[in-house]
Design a protein around this motif. Structure first.
Motif, PDB file in Angstrom:
ATOM      1  N   GLY A  12      16.418   9.442  -1.555  1.00 15.59           N
ATOM      2  CA  GLY A  12      17.740   9.832  -1.703  1.00 15.59           C
ATOM      3  C   GLY A  12      17.586  10.827  -3.006  1.00 15.59           C
ATOM      4  N   THR A  50       1.845   5.125   8.119  1.00 14.45           N
ATOM      5  CA  THR A  50       2.293   4.831   9.565  1.00 14.45           C
ATOM      6  C   THR A  50       3.379   5.612  10.275  1.00 14.45           C
ATOM      7  OG1 THR A  50       3.516   3.121   8.448  1.00 14.45           O
ATOM      8  CG2 THR A  50       1.102   2.704   8.966  1.00 14.45           C
ATOM      9  N   ALA A  52       6.559   5.482   9.340  1.00 14.84           N
ATOM     10  CA  ALA A  52       7.763   4.802   9.184  1.00 14.84           C
ATOM     11  C   ALA A  52       8.818   5.498   8.254  1.00 14.84           C
ATOM     12  CB  ALA A  52       7.707   3.528   8.918  1.00 14.84           C
ATOM     13  N   MET A  54       8.883   9.751   6.154  1.00 14.79           N
ATOM     14  CA  MET A  54       8.361  11.233   6.358  1.00 14.79           C
ATOM     15  C   MET A  54       8.370  11.563   5.189  1.00 14.79           C
ATOM     16  SD  MET A  54       7.593  12.086   9.411  1.00 14.79           S
ATOM     17  CE  MET A  54       7.607  10.842  10.824  1.00 14.79           C
ATOM     18  N   THR A  68       4.003  14.473  10.447  1.00 12.74           N
ATOM     19  CA  THR A  68       5.329  14.860  10.546  1.00 12.74           C
ATOM     20  C   THR A  68       5.542  15.476  11.966  1.00 12.74           C
ATOM     21  OG1 THR A  68       5.230  15.251   8.216  1.00 12.74           O
ATOM     22  CG2 THR A  68       6.893  16.318   9.404  1.00 12.74           C
ATOM     23  N   GLN A  69       4.431  16.097  12.422  1.00 16.60           N
ATOM     24  CA  GLN A  69       4.466  16.929  13.658  1.00 16.60           C
ATOM     25  C   GLN A  69       4.226  15.991  14.731  1.00 16.60           C
ATOM     26  OE1 GLN A  69       4.964  20.485  13.430  1.00 16.60           O
ATOM     27  NE2 GLN A  69       5.006  20.121  11.275  1.00 16.60           N
ATOM     28  N   PRO A  71       4.264  12.469  15.187  1.00 16.65           N
ATOM     29  CA  PRO A  71       4.522  11.109  14.577  1.00 16.65           C
ATOM     30  C   PRO A  71       3.616  10.031  15.866  1.00 16.65           C
ATOM     31  CG  PRO A  71       6.530  11.914  15.089  1.00 16.65           C
ATOM     32  CD  PRO A  71       5.557  13.057  15.318  1.00 16.65           C
ATOM     33  N   VAL A  72       4.065  10.284  17.039  1.00 17.84           N
ATOM     34  CA  VAL A  72       3.796   9.158  18.103  1.00 17.84           C
ATOM     35  C   VAL A  72       2.218   9.267  18.313  1.00 17.84           C
ATOM     36  CG1 VAL A  72       4.067   8.424  20.452  1.00 17.84           C
ATOM     37  CG2 VAL A  72       5.931   9.356  19.112  1.00 17.84           C
ATOM     38  N   LYS A  75       0.496   7.244  15.552  1.00 18.49           N
ATOM     39  CA  LYS A  75       0.863   6.118  15.430  1.00 18.49           C
ATOM     40  C   LYS A  75      -0.212   5.080  16.426  1.00 18.49           C
ATOM     41  CE  LYS A  75       5.737   6.744  14.074  1.00 18.49           C
ATOM     42  NZ  LYS A  75       6.883   6.409  14.609  1.00 18.49           N
ATOM     43  N   ARG A  76      -0.470   6.182  17.470  1.00 15.62           N
ATOM     44  CA  ARG A  76      -1.294   5.517  18.548  1.00 15.62           C
ATOM     45  C   ARG A  76      -2.732   5.337  18.155  1.00 15.62           C
ATOM     46  NH1 ARG A  76       1.059   6.888  23.552  1.00 15.62           N
ATOM     47  NH2 ARG A  76       1.712   8.931  23.137  1.00 15.62           N
ATOM     48  N   TYR A  80      -1.710  -1.528  12.466  1.00 19.87           N
ATOM     49  CA  TYR A  80      -1.173  -1.747  11.376  1.00 19.87           C
ATOM     50  C   TYR A  80      -0.681  -3.221  10.916  1.00 19.87           C
ATOM     51  CZ  TYR A  80       3.110  -1.640   7.845  1.00 19.87           C
ATOM     52  OH  TYR A  80       3.784  -1.570   6.719  1.00 19.87           O
ATOM     53  N   GLY A  84       5.164  -8.823   4.507  1.00 22.29           N
ATOM     54  CA  GLY A  84       6.309  -9.346   4.431  1.00 22.29           C
ATOM     55  C   GLY A  84       6.658  -9.889   5.903  1.00 22.29           C
ATOM     56  N   MET A  85       5.855 -10.013   6.535  1.00 24.12           N
ATOM     57  CA  MET A  85       6.067 -10.926   7.961  1.00 24.12           C
ATOM     58  C   MET A  85       6.920 -10.026   9.039  1.00 24.12           C
ATOM     59  SD  MET A  85       4.592 -13.445   7.518  1.00 24.12           S
ATOM     60  CE  MET A  85       3.292 -12.746   6.423  1.00 24.12           C
ATOM     61  N   GLN A  86       6.674  -8.824   8.993  1.00 27.79           N
ATOM     62  CA  GLN A  86       7.615  -8.091   9.875  1.00 27.79           C
ATOM     63  C   GLN A  86       7.076  -8.098  11.185  1.00 27.79           C
ATOM     64  OE1 GLN A  86       7.443  -4.026   8.340  1.00 27.79           O
ATOM     65  NE2 GLN A  86       7.903  -4.833   6.472  1.00 27.79           N
ATOM     66  N   MET A  87       7.572  -8.881  11.893  1.00 26.80           N
ATOM     67  CA  MET A  87       7.205  -9.098  13.421  1.00 26.80           C
ATOM     68  C   MET A  87       8.355  -9.794  14.208  1.00 26.80           C
ATOM     69  SD  MET A  87       4.793 -12.248  13.510  1.00 26.80           S
ATOM     70  CE  MET A  87       3.374 -11.308  12.768  1.00 26.80           C
TER      71      MET A  87
ATOM     72  N   GLU B  28      21.446   6.639   0.844  1.00 25.07           N
ATOM     73  CA  GLU B  28      20.873   7.369  -0.220  1.00 25.07           C
ATOM     74  C   GLU B  28      20.214   8.697   0.010  1.00 25.07           C
ATOM     75  OE1 GLU B  28      17.591   5.271   2.131  1.00 25.07           O
ATOM     76  OE2 GLU B  28      19.614   4.503   1.468  1.00 25.07           O
ATOM     77  N   ASN B 403      12.243  -6.081  10.395  1.00 23.71           N
ATOM     78  CA  ASN B 403      11.238  -5.489  11.681  1.00 23.71           C
ATOM     79  C   ASN B 403      11.449  -3.979  11.651  1.00 23.71           C
ATOM     80  OD1 ASN B 403      10.440  -8.122  12.056  1.00 23.71           O
ATOM     81  ND2 ASN B 403      11.556  -8.376  13.868  1.00 23.71           N
ATOM     82  N   PRO B 411       4.105   3.273  18.454  1.00 19.90           N
ATOM     83  CA  PRO B 411       3.770   4.810  18.960  1.00 19.90           C
ATOM     84  C   PRO B 411       4.733   4.848  20.017  1.00 19.90           C
ATOM     85  CG  PRO B 411       1.984   3.288  19.668  1.00 19.90           C
ATOM     86  CD  PRO B 411       2.901   2.627  18.639  1.00 19.90           C
TER      87      PRO B 411
END
Lengths: 251, 553
Positions: A12, A50, A52, A54, A68-69, A71-72, A75-76, A80, A84-87, B28, B403, B411
């Motif tokens: 920001g 990853t 998430a 840019m 940036t160009q 991303p998919v 990621k493939r 990752y 913090g238990m992101q699932m 932000e 999440n 992807p």
């Protein structure tokens, strides 16, 4: 291979970059430890890697592909393990693994073979039919690790992977990281456990306030700092009262 | 008492911070100009939403006033304010009381279980007072302007607003606590809570219908019912506190005193009865039972494409989260149920000759070919209500919560993710619209083809609203929330979605009014034109999301 080229991230209107012109190359077949005090920019760097986030400036490339160009596509290639238990913890362990396998287009035979192997390795076979929200912290971490391996990624990114793991699981994870790197994959992980970094990593980088302050093999870093342990070196380099004085070459 | 007050202050502050409509993600990143524009937009939308409620209540009030039945407006407002809470507040109650993430923290603090429960119930009451203010204030103000002694009425109105939510909240707290106790250690707790909650809502609706029909036996003719106090008493008869409130508002201080006594006693009694064991129940609700032996069938390894996999994930997340399931399916089940209940009541009333004639007249109009266009438009308008009351699409990204960063690391092209979420919303809308269409077709004897056309038109409305709402939530997700209900209830994108629905309906009404005299076909075509435009806008927004995939995710 992972390449950060002058990668910068400013959130920001902030007057300070969370990641400040980070330039870093992680070769194939390497276990790379990414160290830094809290708020140093480790998670920001991983988020850029990853896809998430840019970058505000500069670029991040994975095996030659720009995040940036494409991303998919990037990621493939990445497995990752988030901090913090992101699932999706309303799914069962099996459902979650199947979901990740679907997303990465893993064949039925491959996903079954890999899941069974890793579930057994981390002693999760019996628990895999239960909902993830019934798991302990360590079990969630194990499922997260297995999910990240289900598509045999070329690049494995782990954010604080040892947190919550019991000694056996922690040992197995370190073995796996070594095994993947020896097989040619790139293993990039952040940690606060300096002993693990010292023993496991082929290369280590330390960042502070978004800037890279040193990089090299653990042995090189020790030599440059006069045979200090990695822990002593870390404390010296990241000491705010000595900011700007303790930088050790290799930048 | 001191601990209770400290706890209360913290909980209220936390709840209020969660309601900040400006706290959407992405603030932000915006430039100063964009930020100002966005805040102006938020204020305009809030004013629009408040204005819509005021306008509706103003029109109703004027209607009742012309009929010499001003008290009916008060009665309606009081009913909506209190019975609405009772009917729709159960899951909010469960979330407020049992699904907070802070139970383990509170359990280790030197406060008693009863103090924590009292603080929770008080927070719930405060949130419901806010809702009551929005619902009843316009009617109260309009009534006050016509009063000879406005100051006295204002005092009674303020007291009524403060008292109205207390009994519903006490009943909900009692039910929620009992429900959580009953289901505490079952592996199928969510399913049990879900079924019992819907069971409660349906039983309550049927109970009201039964009381209505028995009242009909006493009030023999519609003409008798339409006397001022006859209709008012019939409307309020099944919920005595509403009757006390209206009598109190009309100047009967004794009735107001009765309302105050019962309203204050109810939550105090619930806290005294159930507060002692609240914390253990709250902690139990965070526990998840596991199987001693994992079922072998769980180890079957399937495979499907990204879209289907994400779509199934969306459904699983929704079906396994009671608050989301209840809010998502509330429209699907409750709205057609209400229509069915109305139909049932209608038949009860139709034991009189007037009622029978009324229904026959509407049925003959619905089957007249010249009115086909009007019939399609009316069915579509009512069936499309589902897309307004379904909050799942407008909050689909926000509900990802913590999440979200992980989801971004997968992807998947943004458009694939959008469609996976959009399809869930469209499917829920379709089920809701189908049930409403069937109910209407049965009530009014609408020919199948017209009903099908109305249904399809409603789907297009649902698509347009859902797609625009979803893209908005994608751009400004609100990822930080205290519990699953808050993820929906405190999300401003949901308000925007409802306002969009109102705007689209408003845009459809304009040509309907202008072309009414030209016949049903002209009305239908003009409405189709407006809906096609809305669909075009949503397609462009989706296309823009798809375009971004190549450059930035």
């Amino acid at each position: 291979m992972i390449e950060f080229a002058q990668a910068t991230k400013v959130y920001g209107k902030s007057d300070r970059a969370a990641l400040d012109h980070l330039t870093l190359t992680v070769p194939d077949g390497c276990v790379f430890g990414f160290l830094g005090p809290n708020g140093a920019g480790k998670t920001t760097a991983i988020s850029l890697l990853t896809g998430a986030l840019m970058p505000t400036e500069g670029s991040v490339r994975v095996n030659g592909v720009d995040v940036t160009q494409e991303p998919v596509e990037v990621k493939r290639q990445i497995g990752y393990v988030p901090d913090g238990m992101q699932m999706y913890d309303r799914l069962t362990g099996n459902e979650y693994l199947n979901f990740i396998a679907d997303i990465f287009d893993v064949s039925k035979a491959d996903r079954q073979a890999r899941a069974e192997r890793y579930l057994a390795l981390f002693d999760m076979t019996k628990a895999a039919g239960d909902r993830i929200n019934s798991y302990s912290r360590g079990m969630k971490q194990k499922i997260s690790v297995i999910a990240a391996l289900i598509h045999e990624p070329k690049v494995w990114v782990l954010d604080e992977p040892m947190v919550g793991l019991d000694p056996r699981a922690s040992f197995e994870l370190k073995q796996l990281m070594r095994e993947k790197a020896d097989a040619g994959a790139t293993v990039f992980f952040s940690t606060h456990v300096l002993e693990v970094a010292e023993r496991l990593c082929d290369q280590v980088a330390i960042i502070r306030r978004g800037q890279l302050i040193t990089q090299g093999t653990p042995e090189e870093l020790r030599q440059r700092s006069g045979d200090e342990s990695l822990e002593e070196l870390f404390l010296e380099l990241t000491d705010d009262s000595a900011a700007g004085e303790g930088e050790v070459g290799a930048k | 008492m001191k601990n209770y007050l400290i706890l209360q202050r913290v909980l209220l502050k936390n709840d209020l911070m969660g309601l900040n409509p400006f706290a959407q993600s992405g603030e932000e990143k915006a430039s100063a100009g964009k930020l100002v524009m966005r805040r102006i937009g938020v204020i305009v939308l809030l004013l629009f939403a408040a204005g819509s409620v005021c306008f509706l209540e103003y029109e109703l009030y004027q209607l009742f006033r012309e009929m010499g039945m001003r008290e009916m407006a008060l009665g309606l407002a009081v009913l909506v304010g209190s019975v609405g809470t009772l009917l729709f507040g159960l899951f909010q109650g469960i979330s407020s009381l049992f699904e907070g993430k802070d139970a383990p923290l509170l359990a280790v603090l030197p406060v008693t279980s009863r103090q924590v429960y009292a603080a929770r119930v008080t927070s719930f009451i405060v949130s419901q007072i806010g809702t009551t203010v929005v619902l009843v204030l316009p009617a109260f103000v309009l009534y006050m302007l016509d009063e000879a002694a406005p100051v006295g009425f204002a005092i009674r109105a303020i007291l009524t607003i403060l008292l109205l939510p207390l009994i519903p909240v006490a009943i909900i707290s009692l039910l929620a606590t009992l429900l959580m106790r009953v289901s505490a250690f079952s592996r199928h707790r969510d399913t049990i809570v879900m079924i019992l909650s819907f069971g409660f809502a349906i039983a309550y609706a049927l109970f009201v219908t039964r009381l209505n029909s028995s009242a009909d036996n006493q009030v023999n003719t519609i003409a008798t019912m339409l006397t001022k106090d006859g209709l008012l008493n019939k409307m309020l008869g099944f919920y005595p506190p509403a009757q006390w409130a209206v009598s109190g508002l009309r100047g009967d201080w004794l009735q107001l005193l009765l309302l105050a006594a019962v309203s204050l006693a109810a939550p105090v009694l619930v806290v005294l009865l159930l507060g002692g064991s609240y914390l253990s129940a709250a902690l139990g609700s965070g526990e998840r039972s596991t199987r001693r032996h994992s079922r072998q069938q769980a180890l079957s390894w399937g495979g499907s494409g990204q879209l289907m996999s994400l779509h199934v994930l969306e459904w699983r997340e929704t079906l396994r989260t009671p608050a989301w399931l209840y809010n998502g399916l509330a429209g699907v089940i409750m709205f057609p149920l209400m229509m069915g209940v109305g139909f049932y009541s209608g038949f009860s009333a139709a034991s009189t000759r007037e009622g029978e004639n009324l229904i026959k007249m509407v049925q003959s109009l619905a089957q007249t070919p010249e009115y086909a266009g009007y019939v399609i438009v009316i069915i579509a308008a009512i069936a499309a209500m589902g897309s307004m009351v379904n909050p799942l699409v407008a909050t689909a990204y926000s509900r990802e919560g913590q999440n979200y960063p992980f989801a971004l690391s997968l992807p998947v092209k943004p458009l694939t993710r959008v469609w996976a979420k959009l399809l869930v919303g469209l499917e829920i809308n379709a089920v809701c619209a189908l049930m409403i269409t069937v109910v209407m077709a049965v009530i009014f004897g609408v020919p199948a083809l017209l009903a099908a056309c109305g249904f399809l038109l409603a789907q297009l409305v649902g698509f347009a609203i859902s797609a625009i709402s979803l893209v908005m939530d994608l751009r400004h997700p609100r990822l930080s929330w205290a519990n699953e209900t808050a993820a929906i209830k405190t999300n401003f994108n949901q308000v925007i979605s409802m306002v969009l629905w109102v705007i689209l309906m408003g845009l459809c009404v304009v040509p309907v009014v202008l072309l009414w005299e030209r016949g049903g076909t002209a009305v239908l075509l003009s409405v189709c034109g407006v809906i096609a435009l809305a669909c075009a806008v949503s397609v462009v927004l989706l296309w823009r999301v798809g375009r971004k995939a190549s450059a930035q995710n």
